[in-house]
Motif scaffolding. Structure first.
Motif, PDB file in Angstrom:
ATOM      1  N   PHE A  66      39.452  36.210  39.191  1.00 47.75           N
ATOM      2  CA  PHE A  66      40.043  37.543  39.123  1.00 47.75           C
ATOM      3  C   PHE A  66      39.018  38.610  38.745  1.00 47.75           C
ATOM      4  O   PHE A  66      39.294  39.792  38.816  1.00 47.75           O
ATOM      5  CB  PHE A  66      41.269  37.564  38.204  1.00 47.75           C
ATOM      6  N   GLN A  67      37.815  38.166  38.363  1.00 51.62           N
ATOM      7  CA  GLN A  67      36.741  39.127  38.108  1.00 51.62           C
ATOM      8  C   GLN A  67      35.792  39.254  39.297  1.00 51.62           C
ATOM      9  O   GLN A  67      35.064  40.226  39.411  1.00 51.62           O
ATOM     10  CB  GLN A  67      35.943  38.684  36.866  1.00 51.62           C
ATOM     11  N   ASP A  68      35.828  38.251  40.180  1.00 50.22           N
ATOM     12  CA  ASP A  68      34.844  38.184  41.262  1.00 50.22           C
ATOM     13  C   ASP A  68      35.550  37.904  42.596  1.00 50.22           C
ATOM     14  O   ASP A  68      35.952  36.767  42.864  1.00 50.22           O
ATOM     15  CB  ASP A  68      33.844  37.061  40.934  1.00 50.22           C
ATOM     16  N   PRO A  69      35.716  38.929  43.433  1.00 49.67           N
ATOM     17  CA  PRO A  69      36.420  38.741  44.716  1.00 49.67           C
ATOM     18  C   PRO A  69      35.781  37.666  45.602  1.00 49.67           C
ATOM     19  O   PRO A  69      36.486  36.953  46.308  1.00 49.67           O
ATOM     20  CB  PRO A  69      36.313  40.113  45.385  1.00 49.67           C
ATOM     21  N   GLY A 120      46.708  42.250  28.706  1.00 52.00           N
ATOM     22  CA  GLY A 120      47.064  43.309  29.649  1.00 52.00           C
ATOM     23  C   GLY A 120      46.093  43.408  30.808  1.00 52.00           C
ATOM     24  O   GLY A 120      46.512  43.402  31.969  1.00 52.00           O
ATOM     25  N   PRO A 121      44.766  43.496  30.534  1.00 53.56           N
ATOM     26  CA  PRO A 121      43.797  43.596  31.633  1.00 53.56           C
ATOM     27  C   PRO A 121      43.837  42.393  32.584  1.00 53.56           C
ATOM     28  O   PRO A 121      43.674  42.554  33.796  1.00 53.56           O
ATOM     29  CB  PRO A 121      42.445  43.676  30.910  1.00 53.56           C
ATOM     30  N   GLU A 122      44.046  41.183  32.024  1.00 54.05           N
ATOM     31  CA  GLU A 122      44.125  39.987  32.884  1.00 54.05           C
ATOM     32  C   GLU A 122      45.326  40.091  33.829  1.00 54.05           C
ATOM     33  O   GLU A 122      45.223  39.798  35.022  1.00 54.05           O
ATOM     34  CB  GLU A 122      44.274  38.722  32.026  1.00 54.05           C
ATOM     35  N   LEU A 125      47.864  41.294  39.201  1.00 50.06           N
ATOM     36  CA  LEU A 125      48.740  42.171  39.988  1.00 50.06           C
ATOM     37  C   LEU A 125      47.958  42.864  41.109  1.00 50.06           C
ATOM     38  O   LEU A 125      48.442  42.985  42.233  1.00 50.06           O
ATOM     39  CB  LEU A 125      49.401  43.227  39.100  1.00 50.06           C
ATOM     40  N   ALA A 126      46.748  43.293  40.795  1.00 43.31           N
ATOM     41  CA  ALA A 126      45.920  43.995  41.789  1.00 43.31           C
ATOM     42  C   ALA A 126      45.538  43.077  42.946  1.00 43.31           C
ATOM     43  O   ALA A 126      45.281  43.545  44.058  1.00 43.31           O
ATOM     44  CB  ALA A 126      44.672  44.562  41.126  1.00 43.31           C
TER      45      ALA A 126
END
Length: 199
Positions: A74-77, A148-150, A155-156
């Protein structure tokens, strides 16, 4: 076989809906469960994941370090694309294999990333479980303890609520109390039985 694809964002209540449909007699194939089956210790899919993501992706007992992998993808597409290129074809193949053997009035394919993977074409109807995004975030935080950020990153990475609703044939509103869910599920079940008879 009459096929319904069931989807919804994280925390929307897909499992609650599929559990109720199963009790009513629908055949259920849940791709999250298939994913866990395919990534059990000793499986070729898990070996492929370790090959790409290294020993950090493994727990001491040889099982998949899901927390590490979730944080990474989720940090690295690019990492997410790599993981999906391993998982999605294997899940789809196993899902179609199971679909060919199931005996039920109709089958529900539970596919969280239905629109993202273009698999809505496999179904006769698309059923979306819908709740407002703020409620989604609250439910996921309560259930999983993710920050929250995770949750925002997850969601994104998913189709938006608008995209899901635009692609839906049928919508279950799961924003109310649990007691409001069963009558909706029952109504759709009866509708799918009628459609399956004429299929």
């Amino acid at each position: 076989m009459f096929v319904v694809a069931l989807t919804g964002g994280i925390g929307s209540g897909k499992t609650a809906v599929s559990d109720q449909l199963a009790k009513l007699g629908a055949g259920i194939i849940d791709t999250d469960l298939l994913s866990r089956e395919l990534t059990a210790p000793g499986t070729p899919t898990l070996a492929s994941i370790f090959e790409v993501f290294g020993k950090e992706a493994a727990l001491p007992d040889g099982s998949l370090n899901r927390a590490y992998l979730r944080a990474r993808v989720f940090q690295d597409p690019d990492a997410r694309n790599q993981l999906e290129s391993i998982l999605h074809p294997a899940i789809r193949a196993l899902m179609l294999e199971r679909l060919a053997t199931i005996s039920a009035p109709y089958v529900v394919l539970v596919i969280p990333l239905l629109f993202e993977t273009g698999q809505q074409r496999l179904a006769d109807r698309v059923l979306v479980v819908d709740i407002p995004e703020a409620q989604q975030i609250e439910r996921v935080r309560h259930r999983s303890g993710l920050s929250g950020p995770e949750i925002e990153r997850i969601l994104a990475s998913q189709a938006s609520r608008q995209q899901r609703l635009a692609g839906a044939d049928d919508v279950i509103d799961n924003s109310g109390p649990p007691s409001a869910l069963a009558p909706q599920v029952e109504q759709f079940h009866q509708g799918y039985l009628r459609l399956a008879k004429n299929h």
